[in-house]
Write a protein that holds these residues in place. Sequence first.
Motif, short mmCIF file in Angstrom:
data_model
loop_
_atom_site.label_atom_id
_atom_site.label_comp_id
_atom_site.label_asym_id
_atom_site.label_seq_id
_atom_site.Cartn_x
_atom_site.Cartn_y
_atom_site.Cartn_z
N HIS A 1 0.85 -1.20 0.00
CA HIS A 1 0.00 0.00 0.00
C HIS A 1 0.88 1.24 0.00
O HIS A 1 2.10 1.17 0.19
CB HIS A 1 -0.93 0.01 1.22
CG HIS A 1 -0.22 0.00 2.54
ND1 HIS A 1 0.27 1.15 3.12
CD2 HIS A 1 0.09 -1.02 3.39
CE1 HIS A 1 0.84 0.85 4.27
NE2 HIS A 1 0.76 -0.47 4.45
N GLU B 1 0.27 3.99 2.05
CA GLU B 1 -0.09 4.78 3.22
C GLU B 1 0.95 4.55 4.33
O GLU B 1 2.11 4.34 4.05
CB GLU B 1 -1.51 4.42 3.66
CG GLU B 1 -2.55 4.68 2.57
CD GLU B 1 -3.96 4.34 2.98
OE1 GLU B 1 -4.90 5.01 2.49
OE2 GLU B 1 -4.13 3.41 3.81
N PRO C 1 1.40 2.54 8.29
CA PRO C 1 0.72 1.66 9.24
C PRO C 1 0.14 2.44 10.43
O PRO C 1 0.81 3.30 11.01
CB PRO C 1 1.85 0.71 9.71
CG PRO C 1 2.82 0.69 8.57
CD PRO C 1 2.79 2.09 8.01
N VAL C 2 -1.08 2.14 10.77
CA VAL C 2 -1.75 2.81 11.89
C VAL C 2 -0.97 2.59 13.18
O VAL C 2 -0.85 3.49 14.02
CB VAL C 2 -3.20 2.30 12.03
CG1 VAL C 2 -3.84 2.82 13.31
CG2 VAL C 2 -4.02 2.72 10.82
N ASN D 1 0.23 5.50 15.80
CA ASN D 1 -0.25 5.48 17.18
C ASN D 1 0.78 4.98 18.18
O ASN D 1 0.50 4.89 19.39
CB ASN D 1 -1.51 4.62 17.29
CG ASN D 1 -2.68 5.22 16.55
OD1 ASN D 1 -2.73 6.42 16.31
ND2 ASN D 1 -3.65 4.38 16.17
N THR E 1 3.23 -0.44 17.99
CA THR E 1 3.75 -1.56 17.20
C THR E 1 4.02 -2.78 18.07
O THR E 1 4.11 -3.90 17.56
CB THR E 1 5.08 -1.17 16.50
OG1 THR E 1 6.10 -0.97 17.50
CG2 THR E 1 4.91 0.08 15.67
N ASP F 1 0.08 -8.89 11.74
CA ASP F 1 -1.27 -8.36 11.93
C ASP F 1 -1.25 -6.93 12.48
O ASP F 1 -2.06 -6.09 12.08
CB ASP F 1 -2.06 -9.26 12.89
CG ASP F 1 -2.45 -10.58 12.25
OD1 ASP F 1 -2.39 -10.68 11.00
OD2 ASP F 1 -2.78 -11.52 13.00
N SER G 1 -1.04 -4.43 9.72
CA SER G 1 -1.87 -4.67 8.54
C SER G 1 -2.82 -3.51 8.23
O SER G 1 -3.24 -3.34 7.09
CB SER G 1 -2.68 -5.96 8.71
OG SER G 1 -3.54 -5.87 9.84
N ARG G 2 -3.18 -2.71 9.24
CA ARG G 2 -4.05 -1.55 9.00
C ARG G 2 -3.20 -0.34 8.65
O ARG G 2 -2.19 -0.07 9.28
CB ARG G 2 -4.91 -1.26 10.23
CG ARG G 2 -6.00 -2.26 10.51
CD ARG G 2 -6.81 -1.86 11.73
NE ARG G 2 -7.35 -0.51 11.59
CZ ARG G 2 -7.23 0.43 12.52
NH1 ARG G 2 -6.57 0.20 13.65
NH2 ARG G 2 -7.77 1.63 12.32
N SER G 3 -3.64 0.40 7.64
CA SER G 3 -2.89 1.59 7.22
C SER G 3 -3.82 2.78 7.12
O SER G 3 -5.05 2.64 7.08
CB SER G 3 -2.21 1.34 5.87
OG SER G 3 -3.17 1.16 4.85
N THR G 4 -3.23 3.96 7.07
CA THR G 4 -4.00 5.19 6.97
C THR G 4 -3.22 6.19 6.13
O THR G 4 -1.98 6.18 6.14
CB THR G 4 -4.27 5.78 8.38
OG1 THR G 4 -5.11 6.93 8.27
CG2 THR G 4 -2.98 6.18 9.07
#
Length: 367
Positions: A101, A103, A105-106, A110, A113, A220, A223-226
């Motif tokens: 991606h 972006e 990683p969230v 935050n 990690t 995992d 795995s979320r990105s922004t």
Amino acid sequence: MFAVLPYAELLSCIDNIDPVAYARTRNYQTGSVTRLSPYISRGVVSTRFIFDRLRAAGHTWKEMEKLVQELAWRDYFQRVWQVRGPSLVEELKHPQQHIVHGEIPVAVVNAVTGIQAIDEGIFGLYREGYMHNHMRMYVASVCCNIGRAHWLQPARWMYYHLLDADWGSNACSWQWVCGAFSNKRYFANQENINRFFGTAQQHTFLDLPYEAMEHIPVPDVLSRSTPFMVDALLPASDEIASAHSEKVLLYNWYNLDPFWHKDEPCTRILLLEPEIFGRYPIAPHSVAFMLQLARAIPGLRVFTGSFAELKQYFPHARFYYKEHPWNHYDGCEEPRDWLAPGVNGWYPGFFPYWTKVSAVLQKELNV
């Protein structure tokens, strides 16, 4: 918050550098690093100035070589930016591989990690506008080589928060870590992080031998990105009274040299262009740091707007400014202060550049 040093204290910090301790410990969180990078990036002092002070203090080439080499990395990345200009947002040597991606990683944003030293380093970045150089490499590796993000948005995120934000150093370093400006990607495992940052973590997604890290799936937690989408909050312009000025000195985010044309009769303007800060946004603490440095320059006035708008206030003036890749002004361009001004142009890697720079400096020292 990072405290701005008065110039006399800044000089004292430079003169008290122990280059031998720096060479031995610089990669450790508690190492003898200089913390001078915000002042270099903002043009308050230069790499050459620091070299000259080290020489005046009586340090030998052997003692200061590693520190000077690290200063040369900064000059090298600036030379790359000179040549590449706006295309520095593109890969310099190789396409980045294994991208999932574009972006960030969230968990990185935050600071969750799960890697204790990295999360503490990110909190420190938010709190102080500072991150240890070794930690910057760890974070870039986690974003790009473990989390499979394209380097550009995470690099913009880090630039936004750093008081020493320098797009040349930042973009080139991120590209080096992800393999776009190097021949292999950089990985840091948990053992390495524990060694240099004093932690004792085990069983994390980085607790692997190096040979296994090339092929692990995205954890995992990453795995979320922004998308990274922010604006710079720039100050309002000072009152500008200018019609009769014949000489205008232009300062900016990269040039806050308090001794530039010192004591000359002229108008001094800190030019903050919203279009540029839209492409390269900086955090409120960075804006505050810049304005504190600006206050040390007598008579400096802030103008927030484009260069074309500023020119309307000075229809008969000649503008003076220091060379920099993002400058697009009309007027008299003056050179910056380089370690070795004659070593310029494109070098595909740092060490061919360093070979020439170090030869120049050693000749000056009669080594």
